[in-house]
Design a protein around this motif. Sequence first.
Motif, PDB file in Angstrom:
ATOM      1  N   GLU A 217       0.772  -1.220   0.017  1.00 12.76           N
ATOM      2  CA  GLU A 217       0.089  -0.015   0.156  1.00 12.76           C
ATOM      3  C   GLU A 217       0.755   1.403   0.023  1.00 12.76           C
ATOM      4  N   LYS A 218       1.995   1.325   0.509  1.00 12.48           N
ATOM      5  CA  LYS A 218       3.110   2.439   0.799  1.00 12.48           C
ATOM      6  C   LYS A 218       3.500   2.480  -0.899  1.00 12.48           C
ATOM      7  N   THR A 219       3.988   1.621  -1.431  1.00 11.71           N
ATOM      8  CA  THR A 219       4.130   1.782  -2.844  1.00 11.71           C
ATOM      9  C   THR A 219       3.332   2.066  -4.191  1.00 11.71           C
ATOM     10  N   HIS A 220       2.473   1.405  -3.667  1.00  8.79           N
ATOM     11  CA  HIS A 220       1.140   1.469  -4.871  1.00  8.79           C
ATOM     12  C   HIS A 220      -0.225   1.685  -4.136  1.00  8.79           C
ATOM     13  N   PRO A 221      -0.259   3.121  -3.692  1.00  9.50           N
ATOM     14  CA  PRO A 221      -1.488   3.268  -2.811  1.00  9.50           C
ATOM     15  C   PRO A 221      -2.857   3.197  -3.450  1.00  9.50           C
ATOM     16  N   LYS A 222      -2.814   3.300  -4.621  1.00  4.79           N
ATOM     17  CA  LYS A 222      -4.132   3.626  -5.242  1.00  4.79           C
ATOM     18  C   LYS A 222      -5.048   2.321  -5.254  1.00  4.79           C
ATOM     19  N   ASP A 223      -6.240   2.183  -4.886  1.00  3.56           N
ATOM     20  CA  ASP A 223      -6.873   1.011  -4.793  1.00  3.56           C
ATOM     21  C   ASP A 223      -6.527  -0.058  -4.184  1.00  3.56           C
ATOM     22  N   TYR A 224      -5.458  -0.144  -3.342  1.00  2.00           N
ATOM     23  CA  TYR A 224      -4.582  -1.274  -3.046  1.00  2.00           C
ATOM     24  C   TYR A 224      -5.597  -1.979  -2.268  1.00  2.00           C
ATOM     25  N   PRO A 225      -5.746  -3.352  -2.550  1.00  5.77           N
ATOM     26  CA  PRO A 225      -6.660  -4.528  -2.155  1.00  5.77           C
ATOM     27  C   PRO A 225      -6.107  -4.797  -0.606  1.00  5.77           C
ATOM     28  N   ARG A 226      -6.480  -4.304   0.493  1.00  7.87           N
ATOM     29  CA  ARG A 226      -5.893  -4.702   1.740  1.00  7.87           C
ATOM     30  C   ARG A 226      -5.933  -5.946   2.134  1.00  7.87           C
ATOM     31  N   ARG A 227      -7.419  -6.550   1.953  1.00  2.00           N
ATOM     32  CA  ARG A 227      -7.492  -7.730   2.454  1.00  2.00           C
ATOM     33  C   ARG A 227      -7.019  -9.133   2.039  1.00  2.00           C
ATOM     34  N   ALA A 228      -6.849  -9.128   0.612  1.00  2.00           N
ATOM     35  CA  ALA A 228      -6.473 -10.608   0.074  1.00  2.00           C
ATOM     36  C   ALA A 228      -5.375 -10.085  -0.938  1.00  2.00           C
ATOM     37  N   ASN A 229      -4.364  -9.302  -0.734  1.00  2.00           N
ATOM     38  CA  ASN A 229      -3.231  -9.104  -1.407  1.00  2.00           C
ATOM     39  C   ASN A 229      -2.368 -10.324  -1.051  1.00  2.00           C
ATOM     40  N   HIS A 230      -1.760 -10.699  -2.290  1.00  2.00           N
ATOM     41  CA  HIS A 230      -0.817 -11.966  -1.920  1.00  2.00           C
ATOM     42  C   HIS A 230      -0.046 -12.261  -3.446  1.00  2.00           C
ATOM     43  N   TRP A 231       0.654 -13.007  -3.252  1.00  2.42           N
ATOM     44  CA  TRP A 231       1.576 -13.543  -4.687  1.00  2.42           C
ATOM     45  C   TRP A 231       1.176 -15.041  -4.537  1.00  2.42           C
ATOM     46  N   SER A 232       0.787 -15.646  -5.789  1.00  2.97           N
ATOM     47  CA  SER A 232       0.618 -17.045  -5.928  1.00  2.97           C
ATOM     48  C   SER A 232       1.926 -17.936  -5.829  1.00  2.97           C
ATOM     49  N   ALA A 233       1.497 -19.147  -5.749  1.00  2.80           N
ATOM     50  CA  ALA A 233       2.856 -20.040  -5.661  1.00  2.80           C
ATOM     51  C   ALA A 233       3.528 -19.730  -6.998  1.00  2.80           C
ATOM     52  N   ILE A 234       4.797 -19.690  -6.992  1.00  6.66           N
ATOM     53  CA  ILE A 234       5.791 -19.567  -8.086  1.00  6.66           C
ATOM     54  C   ILE A 234       5.854 -20.928  -8.937  1.00  6.66           C
ATOM     55  N   ILE A 235       5.604 -20.748 -10.172  1.00  2.00           N
ATOM     56  CA  ILE A 235       5.929 -22.224 -10.902  1.00  2.00           C
ATOM     57  C   ILE A 235       6.811 -21.711 -12.290  1.00  2.00           C
ATOM     58  N   GLY A 236       7.761 -22.338 -12.656  1.00  2.29           N
ATOM     59  CA  GLY A 236       8.377 -22.175 -13.663  1.00  2.29           C
ATOM     60  C   GLY A 236       9.605 -23.515 -14.054  1.00  2.29           C
ATOM     61  N   GLY A 237      10.689 -23.472 -14.961  1.00  5.11           N
ATOM     62  CA  GLY A 237      11.370 -24.346 -15.085  1.00  5.11           C
ATOM     63  C   GLY A 237      12.458 -23.827 -15.851  1.00  5.11           C
ATOM     64  N   SER A 238      13.743 -24.649 -15.651  1.00  2.67           N
ATOM     65  CA  SER A 238      15.021 -24.637 -16.485  1.00  2.67           C
ATOM     66  C   SER A 238      14.823 -25.416 -17.750  1.00  2.67           C
ATOM     67  N   HIS A 239      14.872 -24.816 -18.872  1.00  2.00           N
ATOM     68  CA  HIS A 239      14.507 -25.489 -20.156  1.00  2.00           C
ATOM     69  C   HIS A 239      15.455 -25.116 -21.348  1.00  2.00           C
ATOM     70  N   SER A 240      15.180 -25.736 -22.540  1.00  3.38           N
ATOM     71  CA  SER A 240      15.787 -25.554 -23.685  1.00  3.38           C
ATOM     72  C   SER A 240      15.378 -24.573 -24.417  1.00  3.38           C
ATOM     73  N   LYS A 241      15.918 -23.934 -25.581  1.00  7.80           N
ATOM     74  CA  LYS A 241      15.542 -22.804 -26.565  1.00  7.80           C
ATOM     75  C   LYS A 241      14.226 -23.560 -27.317  1.00  7.80           C
ATOM     76  N   ASN A 242      14.115 -24.824 -27.215  1.00 11.84           N
ATOM     77  CA  ASN A 242      12.765 -25.456 -28.028  1.00 11.84           C
ATOM     78  C   ASN A 242      11.581 -25.250 -27.164  1.00 11.84           C
ATOM     79  N   TYR A 243      11.626 -24.945 -26.109  1.00 13.78           N
ATOM     80  CA  TYR A 243      10.402 -24.912 -25.157  1.00 13.78           C
ATOM     81  C   TYR A 243       9.979 -23.574 -24.878  1.00 13.78           C
ATOM     82  N   VAL A 244       8.818 -22.957 -24.872  1.00 15.55           N
ATOM     83  CA  VAL A 244       8.549 -21.557 -24.636  1.00 15.55           C
ATOM     84  C   VAL A 244       7.382 -21.952 -23.505  1.00 15.55           C
TER      85      VAL A 244
END
Length: 807
Positions: A217-244
């Motif tokens: 709320e300090k860095t992005h005060p406009k309409d900041y959602p106070r009750r439910a703000n969160h980051w979801s679980a991170i998902i990704g992978g290390s991969h080759s250039k043949n996969y996007v």
Amino acid sequence: MRLSPVLLRLSRGPALLALALPLAVALAFSDETLDKVPKSEGYCSRILRVQGTRREGYTEFRLRVEGDPDFYKPGTSYRVTLSAAPPSYFRGFTLIALKENREGDKEEDHAGTFQIIDEEETQFMSNCPVAVTESTPRRRTRIQVFWIAPPAGTGCVILKASIVQKRIIYFQDEGSLTKKLCEQDSTFDGVTDKPILDCCACGTAKYRLTFYGNWSEKTHPKDYPRRANHWSAIIGGSHSKNYVLWEYGGYASEGVKQVAELGSPVKMEEEIRQQSDEVLTVIKAKAQWPAWQPLNVRAAPSAEFSVDRTRHLMSFLTMMGPSPDWNVGLSAEDLCTKECGWVQKLVQDLIPWDAGTDSGVTYESPNKPTIPQEKIRPLTSLDHPQSPFYDPEGGSITQVARVVIERIARKGEQCNIVPDNVDDIVADLAPEEKDEDDTPETCIYSNWSPWSACSSSTCDKGKRMRQRMLKAQLDLSVPCPDTQDFQPCMGPGCSDEDGSTCTMSEWITWSPCSISCGTGMRSRERYVKQFPEDGSVCTLPTEETEKCTVNEECSPSSCLTTEWGEWDECSATCGMGMKKRHRMVKMSPADGSMCKAETSQAEKCMMPECHTIPCLLSLWSEWSDCSVTCGKGMRTRQRMLKSLAELGDCNEELEQVEKCMLPECPIDCELTEWSQWSECNKSCGKGHMIRTRMIQMEPQFGGAPCPETVQRKKCRIRKCLRNPSIQNLRWREARESRRSEQLREESDGDQFPGCRMRPWTAWSECTKLCGGGIQERYMTVKKRFKSSQFTSCKDKKEIRACNVHPC
């Protein structure tokens, strides 16, 4: 001066910039140096020609265009970084983009425009507005700006960098502070990324990804959602250039869509694992509730992954929640260097991007699918006035997160010529113990069981284990930590403080099997973290090998499968249970027969004895269907008490209820009540009367259309009078009327000179049936002659009395 925002395009497309001397330096040298430059030349040209200390080939400082492109695409935005290798630093800098072979003394010599990212760090130079310089002179090791490539036909652009360290100026015509980018040929239109180069590094490297959320709320005060703000679980992978996994300018897959809109990584992980040949490591890290917390309260989410020569790219994403489909992440970040080594450390600030699947404009906008689906793009400050990032002046969006990727180990013989430092050789440090418990508040556990015996009966290092039971998970979107905890230990009679004991790192994960079909070998390594204090030799093994079977038989009737996945959790929370693991068929038998390889395995697993846990519960059932077929409703799920009642009371909830949202319900047209019937439009004889109603709500979401709003029905008050005397009077009046009309028509030409009039209309109905009423008739102009006066040639009206007999 502020420039309009530009979509951040993290592409490998080309671009080119030039850096010149900082404002502070230019002013410091103005008395002594700038006077040597002819007064007629522009200020931008003069700062380029200030004579400082030229150090050719100096690599302590580096100018980099993200993606290291050789060409730029007209109008595209590129991130430009000027950095110093620690322990070096610089106090000031200047940045200018010039067309090739231009001096910079004319406005048309400069190419493209800059956009400020951090106003506390950078600003436009007051005497040379096309140049970027420091806001305040101070020690710094890194600055970033955006450069928007010029229009087509500009040709090559040169980026030169100048920096100030103390009172010494360094700049280059060629080398690490100068970069040249040429315009991309039109035949490459539609190609947004430069092809990723093959990796020449040897061995493998292990990295730790740490995610620091800065969305508050300090860095992005406009309409900041106070009750439910969160980051979801991170998902990704290390991969080759043949996969996007995902990329700017591409379309979101179903897995990316589920992460973007729901924060669910399940489908994305499934998509990644289906590309097992192209993926080395699946990257997963826990969600963060709330979105920002001090590090002394809870550690930042992190995950470890490995890369090798063929799978040297890393991608990940995480949802900013709540939001329509806004995320942050990295796409195909290359961890292999041109010097055939592995990147030591990568720090990247992140801004939100739009997955193109939902059209909401605020954090908590209702679900509104984007049809047709749009391409993935970064958000800007001019997207929509209701956006929380909106800035009418087009400023840049403040970064919402930072990701740090650090190399923690290298395995196998390395072929790069850059020497390792001591910390890198030791590598693969054991996870640091956290002083604070990072268990989410939504995860309810039993107490830890006592530590088990050490797995090693000798003075070799082993492990011991303790367990706990997950009693309740209040929020399914927040992953709960493992129910098992491990700790290094040594056999009975051995001491960790023994001066002759080696301290070893944990084993690095097993390498891939050496063959893709049949029986091969795989290996793993560990390192000596601390040699014996008494100077003795460490004899513990640092490498292990074992056989591995990918396909037992390699024949036309055999099929190719992936390696086994991780074991599922034990089916029991106490006592004896079962656990399973799975693998997938990558290629069916060449002869067309059925694949006989098993794709799932099961084995027994032992959890703590049941009598130690008085409250034993089954797993939660699946959520029921929503209680409504549209709109907002409720859904439930249940679980059962499995332990015996005599073992202890269990106060845990056995049913949970939560809200659910389905597509909007149809809304039918709504009308007011009918008005009263109007009076009959005739005073006698047959007539009609009407009634009306108004529309209160137009139909929505496929609701019933509006019915009629006006109704008419016949009415008959009374028969009209047939009195002979009255009838005769009316006939007499009619005759007089017709005679008068004839006389008037005969005299029209005389009464209205210059006009040709239409005949009189018939008399209107009398306004009253008796007692004296009024009748009217009209004569209108049919043709006006040129000789006529306007005032004497106009429409006429006559009025007469009627029904003068008493009532």
